[in-house]
Structures are given as C-alpha cells and as structure tokens.
Design a protein around this motif. Structure first.
Motif, PDB file in Angstrom:
ATOM      1  N   THR A 112      -0.054  -1.544 -12.120  1.00 12.00           N
ATOM      2  CA  THR A 112       1.502  -3.110 -12.341  1.00 12.00           C
ATOM      3  C   THR A 112       1.032  -4.190 -11.280  1.00 12.00           C
ATOM      4  OG1 THR A 112       2.807  -1.005 -12.282  1.00 12.00           O
ATOM      5  CG2 THR A 112       3.831  -2.419 -12.199  1.00 12.00           C
ATOM      6  N   PRO A 113       0.361  -5.301 -11.731  1.00 11.71           N
ATOM      7  CA  PRO A 113       0.948  -6.566 -11.052  1.00 11.71           C
ATOM      8  C   PRO A 113       2.970  -7.166 -10.242  1.00 11.71           C
ATOM      9  CG  PRO A 113      -0.005  -6.710 -12.667  1.00 11.71           C
ATOM     10  CD  PRO A 113       1.023  -5.721 -13.111  1.00 11.71           C
ATOM     11  N   TYR A 114       2.790  -6.346  -9.154  1.00 11.48           N
ATOM     12  CA  TYR A 114       3.796  -6.621  -8.071  1.00 11.48           C
ATOM     13  C   TYR A 114       3.794  -8.615  -8.288  1.00 11.48           C
ATOM     14  CZ  TYR A 114       5.431  -2.537  -8.352  1.00 11.48           C
ATOM     15  OH  TYR A 114       5.955  -1.157  -8.105  1.00 11.48           O
ATOM     16  N   ARG A 115       4.620  -9.454  -8.575  1.00  8.07           N
ATOM     17  CA  ARG A 115       5.009 -11.020  -8.453  1.00  8.07           C
ATOM     18  C   ARG A 115       4.729 -11.032  -7.398  1.00  8.07           C
ATOM     19  NH1 ARG A 115       7.701 -14.148 -11.812  1.00  8.07           N
ATOM     20  NH2 ARG A 115       8.797 -11.904 -12.802  1.00  8.07           N
ATOM     21  N   ASP A 116       4.229 -12.022  -6.804  1.00  7.07           N
ATOM     22  CA  ASP A 116       4.274 -12.649  -5.633  1.00  7.07           C
ATOM     23  C   ASP A 116       3.295 -11.566  -4.382  1.00  7.07           C
ATOM     24  OD1 ASP A 116       5.521 -14.165  -6.252  1.00  7.07           O
ATOM     25  OD2 ASP A 116       6.750 -14.539  -5.259  1.00  7.07           O
ATOM     26  N   GLY A 117       2.733 -10.645  -4.890  1.00  6.54           N
ATOM     27  CA  GLY A 117       2.399  -9.546  -4.308  1.00  6.54           C
ATOM     28  C   GLY A 117       0.835  -8.557  -4.392  1.00  6.54           C
ATOM     29  N   PRO A 118       0.339  -7.307  -4.333  1.00  5.83           N
ATOM     30  CA  PRO A 118      -0.816  -6.670  -4.793  1.00  5.83           C
ATOM     31  C   PRO A 118      -0.548  -6.251  -6.307  1.00  5.83           C
ATOM     32  CG  PRO A 118       1.022  -4.568  -3.604  1.00  5.83           C
ATOM     33  CD  PRO A 118       1.802  -6.679  -4.009  1.00  5.83           C
ATOM     34  N   LEU A 119      -1.871  -5.484  -6.199  1.00 10.09           N
ATOM     35  CA  LEU A 119      -1.175  -5.115  -7.865  1.00 10.09           C
ATOM     36  C   LEU A 119      -1.015  -2.695  -7.330  1.00 10.09           C
ATOM     37  CD1 LEU A 119      -5.102  -6.386  -9.580  1.00 10.09           C
ATOM     38  CD2 LEU A 119      -2.761  -6.492 -10.190  1.00 10.09           C
ATOM     39  N   LEU A 120      -0.530  -2.432  -7.954  1.00  9.90           N
ATOM     40  CA  LEU A 120      -0.112  -1.188  -7.316  1.00  9.90           C
ATOM     41  C   LEU A 120      -0.843  -0.075  -8.559  1.00  9.90           C
ATOM     42  CD1 LEU A 120       1.304   0.139  -5.188  1.00  9.90           C
ATOM     43  CD2 LEU A 120       3.025   0.326  -7.289  1.00  9.90           C
ATOM     44  N   VAL A 121      -1.582   0.808  -8.257  1.00  4.13           N
ATOM     45  CA  VAL A 121      -2.614   1.513  -9.270  1.00  4.13           C
ATOM     46  C   VAL A 121      -1.860   3.093  -8.772  1.00  4.13           C
ATOM     47  CG1 VAL A 121      -4.710   2.696  -9.704  1.00  4.13           C
ATOM     48  CG2 VAL A 121      -4.677  -0.210  -8.707  1.00  4.13           C
ATOM     49  N   ARG A 122      -1.252   3.426  -9.830  1.00  3.15           N
ATOM     50  CA  ARG A 122      -0.999   4.641  -9.802  1.00  3.15           C
ATOM     51  C   ARG A 122      -1.802   5.700 -10.652  1.00  3.15           C
ATOM     52  NH1 ARG A 122       4.148   1.981 -10.112  1.00  3.15           N
ATOM     53  NH2 ARG A 122       5.578   1.899  -8.617  1.00  3.15           N
ATOM     54  N   GLY A 123      -1.979   6.762 -10.344  1.00  2.87           N
ATOM     55  CA  GLY A 123      -2.780   8.324 -11.491  1.00  2.87           C
ATOM     56  C   GLY A 123      -4.010   8.233 -11.166  1.00  2.87           C
ATOM     57  N   ASP A 124      -4.566   9.158 -11.535  1.00  2.00           N
ATOM     58  CA  ASP A 124      -5.957   9.784 -11.523  1.00  2.00           C
ATOM     59  C   ASP A 124      -6.619   7.972 -12.374  1.00  2.00           C
ATOM     60  OD1 ASP A 124      -5.842  11.849 -11.179  1.00  2.00           O
ATOM     61  OD2 ASP A 124      -5.518  12.867 -13.160  1.00  2.00           O
ATOM     62  N   PHE A 125      -7.298   7.878 -10.739  1.00  2.00           N
ATOM     63  CA  PHE A 125      -8.565   6.277 -11.070  1.00  2.00           C
ATOM     64  C   PHE A 125      -9.769   7.024  -9.900  1.00  2.00           C
ATOM     65  CE2 PHE A 125      -5.420   5.816  -7.958  1.00  2.00           C
ATOM     66  CZ  PHE A 125      -6.110   5.089  -6.599  1.00  2.00           C
ATOM     67  N   ARG A 126     -10.415   6.143 -10.275  1.00  2.00           N
ATOM     68  CA  ARG A 126     -11.937   6.339  -9.248  1.00  2.00           C
ATOM     69  C   ARG A 126     -12.811   4.187  -8.984  1.00  2.00           C
ATOM     70  NH1 ARG A 126     -17.453   6.721 -11.604  1.00  2.00           N
ATOM     71  NH2 ARG A 126     -18.787   6.870  -9.715  1.00  2.00           N
ATOM     72  N   LEU A 127     -11.923   4.172  -7.402  1.00  2.00           N
ATOM     73  CA  LEU A 127     -12.319   2.607  -6.995  1.00  2.00           C
ATOM     74  C   LEU A 127     -13.786   3.309  -6.800  1.00  2.00           C
ATOM     75  CD1 LEU A 127     -11.332   0.137  -6.475  1.00  2.00           C
ATOM     76  CD2 LEU A 127     -10.309   1.054  -4.150  1.00  2.00           C
ATOM     77  N   VAL A 128     -15.082   1.650  -7.532  1.00  2.00           N
ATOM     78  CA  VAL A 128     -16.344   1.728  -6.714  1.00  2.00           C
ATOM     79  C   VAL A 128     -16.366  -0.321  -5.915  1.00  2.00           C
ATOM     80  CG1 VAL A 128     -16.897   3.184  -7.841  1.00  2.00           C
ATOM     81  CG2 VAL A 128     -16.659   0.992  -9.020  1.00  2.00           C
ATOM     82  N   ASP A 129     -17.061   0.106  -5.904  1.00  2.00           N
ATOM     83  CA  ASP A 129     -17.578  -1.720  -5.230  1.00  2.00           C
ATOM     84  C   ASP A 129     -19.125  -1.905  -6.125  1.00  2.00           C
ATOM     85  OD1 ASP A 129     -20.650  -0.395  -4.334  1.00  2.00           O
ATOM     86  OD2 ASP A 129     -19.834  -0.516  -2.314  1.00  2.00           O
ATOM     87  N   THR A 130     -18.985  -3.005  -5.989  1.00  2.00           N
ATOM     88  CA  THR A 130     -20.148  -4.163  -6.703  1.00  2.00           C
ATOM     89  C   THR A 130     -21.091  -3.331  -6.927  1.00  2.00           C
ATOM     90  OG1 THR A 130     -20.734  -5.279  -5.036  1.00  2.00           O
ATOM     91  CG2 THR A 130     -18.417  -6.262  -5.985  1.00  2.00           C
ATOM     92  N   GLU A 131     -21.548  -2.041  -6.210  1.00  2.00           N
ATOM     93  CA  GLU A 131     -22.881  -1.779  -6.386  1.00  2.00           C
ATOM     94  C   GLU A 131     -22.481  -0.142  -6.694  1.00  2.00           C
ATOM     95  OE1 GLU A 131     -24.610  -1.658  -2.083  1.00  2.00           O
ATOM     96  OE2 GLU A 131     -25.269  -4.253  -2.633  1.00  2.00           O
ATOM     97  N   GLY A 132     -21.187  -0.242  -7.094  1.00  2.00           N
ATOM     98  CA  GLY A 132     -20.895   1.664  -7.710  1.00  2.00           C
ATOM     99  C   GLY A 132     -21.388   2.775  -6.750  1.00  2.00           C
ATOM    100  N   ASN A 133     -20.556   2.454  -5.417  1.00  2.00           N
ATOM    101  CA  ASN A 133     -20.699   3.015  -4.234  1.00  2.00           C
ATOM    102  C   ASN A 133     -18.912   3.329  -4.668  1.00  2.00           C
ATOM    103  OD1 ASN A 133     -23.005   3.533  -3.153  1.00  2.00           O
ATOM    104  ND2 ASN A 133     -22.869   1.048  -2.598  1.00  2.00           N
ATOM    105  N   GLU A 134     -18.408   4.543  -4.545  1.00  2.00           N
ATOM    106  CA  GLU A 134     -16.997   4.721  -4.397  1.00  2.00           C
ATOM    107  C   GLU A 134     -16.946   4.965  -3.336  1.00  2.00           C
ATOM    108  OE1 GLU A 134     -14.392   8.747  -6.177  1.00  2.00           O
ATOM    109  OE2 GLU A 134     -16.664   8.635  -6.744  1.00  2.00           O
ATOM    110  N   ILE A 135     -15.608   3.994  -3.259  1.00  6.90           N
ATOM    111  CA  ILE A 135     -14.371   4.347  -1.861  1.00  6.90           C
ATOM    112  C   ILE A 135     -13.339   4.670  -2.638  1.00  6.90           C
ATOM    113  CG2 ILE A 135     -12.447   2.309  -1.328  1.00  6.90           C
ATOM    114  CD1 ILE A 135     -14.451   0.154  -2.909  1.00  6.90           C
ATOM    115  N   ASP A 136     -13.431   5.923  -1.450  1.00  8.25           N
ATOM    116  CA  ASP A 136     -12.117   6.722  -1.090  1.00  8.25           C
ATOM    117  C   ASP A 136     -11.046   6.209  -1.241  1.00  8.25           C
ATOM    118  OD1 ASP A 136     -10.633   8.755  -0.969  1.00  8.25           O
ATOM    119  OD2 ASP A 136     -11.611   9.207   1.321  1.00  8.25           O
TER     120      ASP A 136
END
Length: 114
Positions: free
Chosen positions: A40-64
């Motif tokens: 969910t993009p918040y007006r004038d703010g961040p992207l709020l991510v909820r649920g099961d997701f995997r966050l990785v950097d540009t090299e594919g390394n997982e970010i906890d």
C-alpha cells in the motif's frame, strides 16, 4: 502433511461453482508456495508491505525484515534504507497513493481485441 489448501478458492464472476475448480477461479491467485503480500503506497509516505514476502537486494541476498509488516522508503532519504525512518516528513516528500495516470501497459490491454 497434505498439500491441499484448507482455504476455499473464490469463485470468479460467472464461474461454474458446482465443485470443479475452473481456470477463471485461480487465474489471479499466486502460485502455490509463493509469498503473498499487500503493498500500500501511503500519500506523501512509504510503501507499507503486509503479509508473506521476501525482500532481497540487487544481488539477490535476502534482507531480514524482522516482521510481517514493514514500511519501505519512497523518498530516498531514509537513513535505514530500504526501510522508512520518517525522513519523508522533514524532507517535504510528496507523492500520491495511486498513479496520476494509467500505466502504458494498462492502456494497451484496455482496448478491444481485433
């Protein structure tokens, strides 16, 4: 452990609900075993991510992320990127919560088929 889902699949509009699962009923569901999330993009703010997701950097390394709900920076000024630290408020960041115009691909697919 059974691989069958205990959650009933939603019926697509006009789909046969006699018990058989149609392509229409599962077309927009994520592949089995894939992370699912709501962003969910918040007006004038961040992207709020909820649920099961995997966050990785540009090299594919997982970010906890440390949790199932995170705020991701959209202004580019956070001191803890990719996470939001509230700097957008002080920096005067401005962005809507929805696109101001349709994406080009959306225009291509919205036309009638030849």
């Amino acid at each position: 452990m059974s691989t069958e889902s205990a959650i009933p699949l939603p019926a697509a509009e006009g789909a046969d609900t006699s018990g058989d699962v149609s392509d229409d009923a599962v077309r927009d569901l994520p592949p089995a075993g894939e992370p699912t999330a709501t962003i969910t993009p918040y007006r004038d703010g961040p992207l709020l991510v909820r649920g099961d997701f995997r966050l990785v950097d540009t090299e594919g390394n997982e970010i906890d992320p440390g949790r199932r709900t995170v705020a991701l920076c959209r202004c580019g000024k956070s001191g803890i990127k990719p996470f939001c630290d509230g700097t957008h408020k002080r920096s005067g960041f401005s962005a809507g919560s929805a696109p101001s115009r349709p994406r080009p691909a959306a225009e291509l697919y919205s036309g009638s088929e030849d």
